[in-house]
Design a protein around this motif. Structure first.
Motif, PDB file in Angstrom:
ATOM      1  N   ASN A  76       7.488   6.293   5.730  1.00 37.01           N
ATOM      2  CA  ASN A  76       8.454   5.727   4.795  1.00 37.01           C
ATOM      3  C   ASN A  76       8.441   4.203   4.835  1.00 37.01           C
ATOM      4  O   ASN A  76       9.198   3.560   4.131  1.00 37.01           O
ATOM      5  CB  ASN A  76       9.866   6.227   5.119  1.00 37.01           C
ATOM      6  CG  ASN A  76      10.045   7.659   4.709  1.00 37.01           C
ATOM      7  OD1 ASN A  76       9.522   8.089   3.694  1.00 37.01           O
ATOM      8  ND2 ASN A  76      10.760   8.414   5.511  1.00 37.01           N
ATOM      9  N   LYS A 107      10.302   1.860   2.054  1.00 36.79           N
ATOM     10  CA  LYS A 107       9.163   1.862   1.137  1.00 36.79           C
ATOM     11  C   LYS A 107       9.624   1.779  -0.326  1.00 36.79           C
ATOM     12  O   LYS A 107       8.923   1.253  -1.184  1.00 36.79           O
ATOM     13  CB  LYS A 107       8.352   3.131   1.369  1.00 36.79           C
ATOM     14  CG  LYS A 107       7.017   3.160   0.700  1.00 36.79           C
ATOM     15  CD  LYS A 107       6.434   4.536   0.928  1.00 36.79           C
ATOM     16  CE  LYS A 107       4.992   4.572   1.151  1.00 36.79           C
ATOM     17  NZ  LYS A 107       4.499   5.907   1.440  1.00 36.79           N
ATOM     18  N   TYR A 109       0.876  -1.163   0.000  1.00 32.67           N
ATOM     19  CA  TYR A 109       0.000   0.000   0.000  1.00 32.67           C
ATOM     20  C   TYR A 109       0.919   1.220   0.000  1.00 32.67           C
ATOM     21  O   TYR A 109       1.548   1.547   1.000  1.00 32.67           O
ATOM     22  CB  TYR A 109      -0.901  -0.012   1.234  1.00 32.67           C
ATOM     23  CG  TYR A 109      -1.771   1.212   1.339  1.00 32.67           C
ATOM     24  CD1 TYR A 109      -2.791   1.433   0.425  1.00 32.67           C
ATOM     25  CD2 TYR A 109      -1.572   2.149   2.343  1.00 32.67           C
ATOM     26  CE1 TYR A 109      -3.590   2.556   0.499  1.00 32.67           C
ATOM     27  CE2 TYR A 109      -2.366   3.278   2.436  1.00 32.67           C
ATOM     28  CZ  TYR A 109      -3.370   3.473   1.508  1.00 32.67           C
ATOM     29  OH  TYR A 109      -4.158   4.590   1.585  1.00 32.67           O
ATOM     30  N   TRP A 110       1.058   1.869  -1.148  1.00 31.66           N
ATOM     31  CA  TRP A 110       2.021   2.946  -1.308  1.00 31.66           C
ATOM     32  C   TRP A 110       1.556   4.272  -0.728  1.00 31.66           C
ATOM     33  O   TRP A 110       2.369   5.129  -0.413  1.00 31.66           O
ATOM     34  CB  TRP A 110       2.303   3.177  -2.795  1.00 31.66           C
ATOM     35  CG  TRP A 110       3.049   2.053  -3.400  1.00 31.66           C
ATOM     36  CD1 TRP A 110       2.550   1.110  -4.246  1.00 31.66           C
ATOM     37  CD2 TRP A 110       4.415   1.705  -3.198  1.00 31.66           C
ATOM     38  NE1 TRP A 110       3.518   0.213  -4.590  1.00 31.66           N
ATOM     39  CE2 TRP A 110       4.680   0.556  -3.952  1.00 31.66           C
ATOM     40  CE3 TRP A 110       5.443   2.249  -2.443  1.00 31.66           C
ATOM     41  CZ2 TRP A 110       5.916  -0.050  -3.987  1.00 31.66           C
ATOM     42  CZ3 TRP A 110       6.678   1.639  -2.474  1.00 31.66           C
ATOM     43  CH2 TRP A 110       6.905   0.514  -3.241  1.00 31.66           C
ATOM     44  N   TYR A 111       0.273   4.453  -0.603  1.00 29.23           N
ATOM     45  CA  TYR A 111      -0.235   5.780  -0.275  1.00 29.23           C
ATOM     46  C   TYR A 111      -0.384   5.993   1.227  1.00 29.23           C
ATOM     47  O   TYR A 111      -1.375   6.506   1.690  1.00 29.23           O
ATOM     48  CB  TYR A 111      -1.547   6.017  -1.025  1.00 29.23           C
ATOM     49  CG  TYR A 111      -1.352   5.835  -2.509  1.00 29.23           C
ATOM     50  CD1 TYR A 111      -0.684   6.804  -3.250  1.00 29.23           C
ATOM     51  CD2 TYR A 111      -1.781   4.683  -3.148  1.00 29.23           C
ATOM     52  CE1 TYR A 111      -0.461   6.625  -4.611  1.00 29.23           C
ATOM     53  CE2 TYR A 111      -1.562   4.502  -4.503  1.00 29.23           C
ATOM     54  CZ  TYR A 111      -0.902   5.479  -5.221  1.00 29.23           C
ATOM     55  OH  TYR A 111      -0.683   5.296  -6.552  1.00 29.23           O
ATOM     56  N   ASN A 112       0.629   5.576   1.963  1.00 32.84           N
ATOM     57  CA  ASN A 112       0.633   5.874   3.382  1.00 32.84           C
ATOM     58  C   ASN A 112       1.628   7.016   3.615  1.00 32.84           C
ATOM     59  O   ASN A 112       2.446   7.326   2.761  1.00 32.84           O
ATOM     60  CB  ASN A 112       0.984   4.633   4.209  1.00 32.84           C
ATOM     61  CG  ASN A 112       2.364   4.108   3.911  1.00 32.84           C
ATOM     62  OD1 ASN A 112       3.348   4.837   4.044  1.00 32.84           O
ATOM     63  ND2 ASN A 112       2.469   2.857   3.507  1.00 32.84           N
ATOM     64  N   LYS A 113       1.548   7.626   4.765  1.00 35.20           N
ATOM     65  CA  LYS A 113       2.346   8.823   5.018  1.00 35.20           C
ATOM     66  C   LYS A 113       3.751   8.528   5.527  1.00 35.20           C
ATOM     67  O   LYS A 113       4.598   9.399   5.517  1.00 35.20           O
ATOM     68  CB  LYS A 113       1.607   9.729   5.996  1.00 35.20           C
ATOM     69  CG  LYS A 113       0.347  10.276   5.380  1.00 35.20           C
ATOM     70  CD  LYS A 113      -0.392  11.183   6.314  1.00 35.20           C
ATOM     71  CE  LYS A 113      -1.641  11.649   5.577  1.00 35.20           C
ATOM     72  NZ  LYS A 113      -2.573  12.365   6.321  1.00 35.20           N
TER      73      LYS A 113
END
Length: 127
Positions: A34, A97, A28-32
């Motif tokens: 790193n 990430k 899940y790339w869209y986390n805040k």
């Protein structure tokens, strides 16, 4: 990938090629942060693939993990996401990430694929 997007012929099945299909989970790339986050409620990719294509034969092309990490680092610099001033070692450790190191852990991911696809249907090439 689904069976409708795959061209079937009398002799072979032609599918997609991607550098990320080898890895077992989609992040899940869209986390805040790193950090890498995964949705563990989803099945691993090899399970999804073999559910659709139970007799699949796969070719895995692996690059020298050090060369691959350096290439990934250059990729992230070209996209402007990281600065060349940070250096490869710092980026790899402080920004997991980006998966600069993780994508080189081939054995870990190969073992997962081998749970779903018999060894005689996996061809591994190293370049």
């Amino acid at each position: 990938m689904n069976s409708k997007s795959i061209k079937k012929t009398n002799f072979l099945i032609i599918g997609e090629a991607s550098t990320t299909y080898f890895y077992d989970r989609v992040p899940y790339w869209y986390n805040k942060s790193n950090e890498i986050e995964f949705d563990d409620s989803l099945p691993p990719l090899p399970e999804l693939v073999t559910n659709e294509l139970p007799d699949i034969k796969i070719i895995i092309s692996l690059r020298d993990p050090v060369d691959r990490a350096i290439s990934a680092y250059y990729h992230w610099m070209k996209t402007g996401i990281t600065s060349p001033r940070l250096g490869l070692k710092k980026v790899a450790k402080e920004y997991p990430k980006m998966r600069i190191l993780e994508y080189g852990y081939y054995e870990e991911y190969l073992k997962i694929w081998q749970k779903y696809v018999p060894q005689e249907r996996i061809l591994i090439l190293i370049f």
